[in-house]
Design an enzyme around this catalytic site. Structure first.
Site, PDB file in Angstrom:
ATOM      1  N   SER A  33       0.818  -1.214   0.000  1.00  0.00           N
ATOM      2  CA  SER A  33       0.000   0.000   0.000  1.00  0.00           C
ATOM      3  C   SER A  33       0.852   1.265   0.000  1.00  0.00           C
ATOM      4  CB  SER A  33      -0.960  -0.034   1.195  1.00  0.00           C
ATOM      5  OG  SER A  33      -1.915   0.991   1.120  1.00  0.00           O
ATOM      6  N   ASP A 243      -1.148   1.716  -3.844  1.00  0.00           N
ATOM      7  CA  ASP A 243      -1.932   0.652  -4.489  1.00  0.00           C
ATOM      8  C   ASP A 243      -3.315   1.136  -4.895  1.00  0.00           C
ATOM      9  OD1 ASP A 243      -2.928   0.816  -1.879  1.00  0.00           O
ATOM     10  OD2 ASP A 243      -3.322  -1.328  -1.735  1.00  0.00           O
TER      11      ASP A 243
END
Length: 499
Positions: A33, A243
């Site tokens: 992420s 992401d």
């Protein structure tokens, strides 16, 4: 990332077992992420695109941490506890973000899946929300959409174009792609949107590192422009995370002051839009908003008092917000960091379909624009652009719906973050003893002051949040509380102090 291959292999094993348990396709997303490029991690996705069930998270933790010699017996115990029939067919969907380590880690996942003799499909590089979407499409027998990246773009773009009431502004939208997967995917989406939006992508991965001085997390934490973007007064700017499951809007005003429109601002804009449609159609549905303690106090006041919408506060973490949102006919949830979406219950959908009006037709198109499985930067971007278009709002108009209290977030490095124990949706500490009393004393001295601390879920740090009437007061309160955490919770390294 270079030590994660054994963990990924085990997550492949677990995903295959979970697929047998649910008799559905399970997703495995390889991403870290908003974290640095050298990190990596994994997210398992349940059949309807939701996060992995809590009880199976426990299995994931046990598998990740067990010794190699104990792996076989642990797998046997999971099979026994869950009553699995190993003859049941199983299938796993795999994707990764743009991190260089992703390909090797995907191979480790595939080896784990193969060891259970399960089927798999490798979708290559996707955003996290795209894999959530695809998993739900497959398991809903395409009722949710076409299970492909192309199907994702077609569904979102079709709904977006139908919802535009005036020609969208052709002024430039500057988009910070965090040097991640979202930069590539927004470029692909543009071919489906035609000339409806004028998007210029910065930090697109051709230069610079993933999430390095750019991306939604950097913008939120530092309350400043990402590197690589020069923003003129009132230009519309957007930032994704690595992401593409978080999004933030920002701009600078005529005095060159930075203005952030975060998850709280998006939540209030979306809620007001949905409520307007429901009121005009005279349809009574239970609309609610879910926030965490990080939500700005002014946003909560606006939702409750100006919009008349109930607000629930839950622990930090998408799964807590998502679960609470399911209690409403329409649940809007956003973390302040820009991760959020809207969930429509099956009963709400049937009621909306039963009302023949322009408003409910628009709401059905709006539902197609929403990725209900998880926070999705691309979907949320199109949602916000749709609402701004229909309301005729600039970013400054949107920001003027209510004024945020200035806030500041800090991290305090500690020996062991687990010494911090919290209650009441993480807004109060019970350990270390005496820390909460010190925080209360500091807060009581500050106009409109509020502060809380909580252990990070991913790093050995304690996160500090503070808000107050002015930016300087918020800054002072944050550092004062951070120093109390340093003293009470075993801080390491330099003591927190302003730069």
């Amino acid at each position: 990332a270079d030590v994660l291959s054994p963990v990924m292999y085990r997550m492949g094993l677990l995903a295959a077992l979970r697929s047998k348990a649910t008799k559905g396709f399970i997703g495995v997303m390889i991403t870290a992420s908003h974290n640095p490029v050298d990190d990596n991690g994994v997210k398992l996705i349940d059949p309807m695109g939701e996060m992995l069930k809590d009880s199976w998270e426990t299995y994931a933790t046990s598998l990740a941490n067990c010794r190699a010699d104990d792996l076989g017996p642990l797998l046997e115990s999971i099979v026994k506890e869950t009553g699995l029939d190993l003859a049941t067919k199983s299938s796993v969907c795999i994707a990764r973000d743009t991190r260089p380590s992703g390909l090797q880690l995907a191979e480790a996942v595939i080896n784990g899946v193969k060891a259970i003799q399960a089927n798999y499909q490798d979708f290559g590089i996707l955003s996290t929300p795209q894999l959530h979407y695809i998993v739900r499409c497959i398991n809903s027998n395409r009722l949710y959409g076409e299970p492909s990246e192309k199907g994702y773009y077609e569904k979102l773009s079709r709904a977006f174009l139908k919802l535009q009431t005036t020609d969208p502004t052709k002024s430039e939208i500057k988009l910070d792609g965090a040097n991640g997967v979202g930069a590539d995917k927004i470029k692909l989406l543009q071919s489906y949107l035609g000339d409806s939006l004028n998007i210029s992508v910065y930090n697109d991965g051709t230069h610079g590192k993933l999430n390095d001085k750019c991306g939604a997390d950097y913008v939120k934490i530092n309350q400043s422009l990402p590197e690589g973007i020069h923003c003129l007064p009132y230009e519309k700017c957007v930032s994704f995370d690595g992401d593409a499951d978080r999004i933030l809007y920002f701009y600078v005003n005529k005095d060159n002051e930075f203005k952030l429109l975060d998850g709280d601002k998006m939540s209030t804009l979306i809620t007001s839009f949905i409520k307007d449609l429901l009121v005009k159609a005279n349809l009574n549905l239970n609309l609610g908003v879910i926030q965490t303690a990080y939500a700005n106090g002014r946003s909560t006041e606006f939702l409750r008092h100006s919009l008349g919408v109930p607000v629930s506060c839950v622990k930090t973490g998408v799964k807590h917000l998502h679960h609470k949102a399911l209690e409403y006919d329409i649940g809007v949830y956003f973390e302040a960091n820009g991760h959020g979406t809207v969930i429509f219950s099956d009963a709400a959908l049937e009621k909306i379909k039963s009302v023949k009006s322009k408003e409910m037709s628009d709401l059905l198109d709006f539902i197609d624009l929403v990725n209900q499985t998880v926070g999705d930067a691309i979907s949320d971007f199109l949602i916000i652009e749709t609402i701004l278009n229909r309301k005729g709002y600039s970013l400054d108009d949107w920001n003027s719906m209510y004024s945020d209290l200035p806030n500041r977030q800090l991290k305090v490095k500690v020996k062991d973050r687990t010494v911090i124990k919290t209650i009441k949706a993480e807004v109060e500490t019970t350990s270390p003893e005496g820390l909460q009393e010190e925080i209360n004393k500091l807060v009581s001295k500050v106009a409109a002051g509020r502060s809380f601390v909580r252990p990070s879920g991913t790093e050995d740090v304690v996160r500090v949040y503070a808000e107050a009437e002015t930016r300087s007061l918020a800054e002072e309160l944050a550092y004062a509380v951070a120093n109390k955490v340093y003293d009470f919770a075993g801080g390491i390294g330099p003591r927190p102090q302003p730069n």
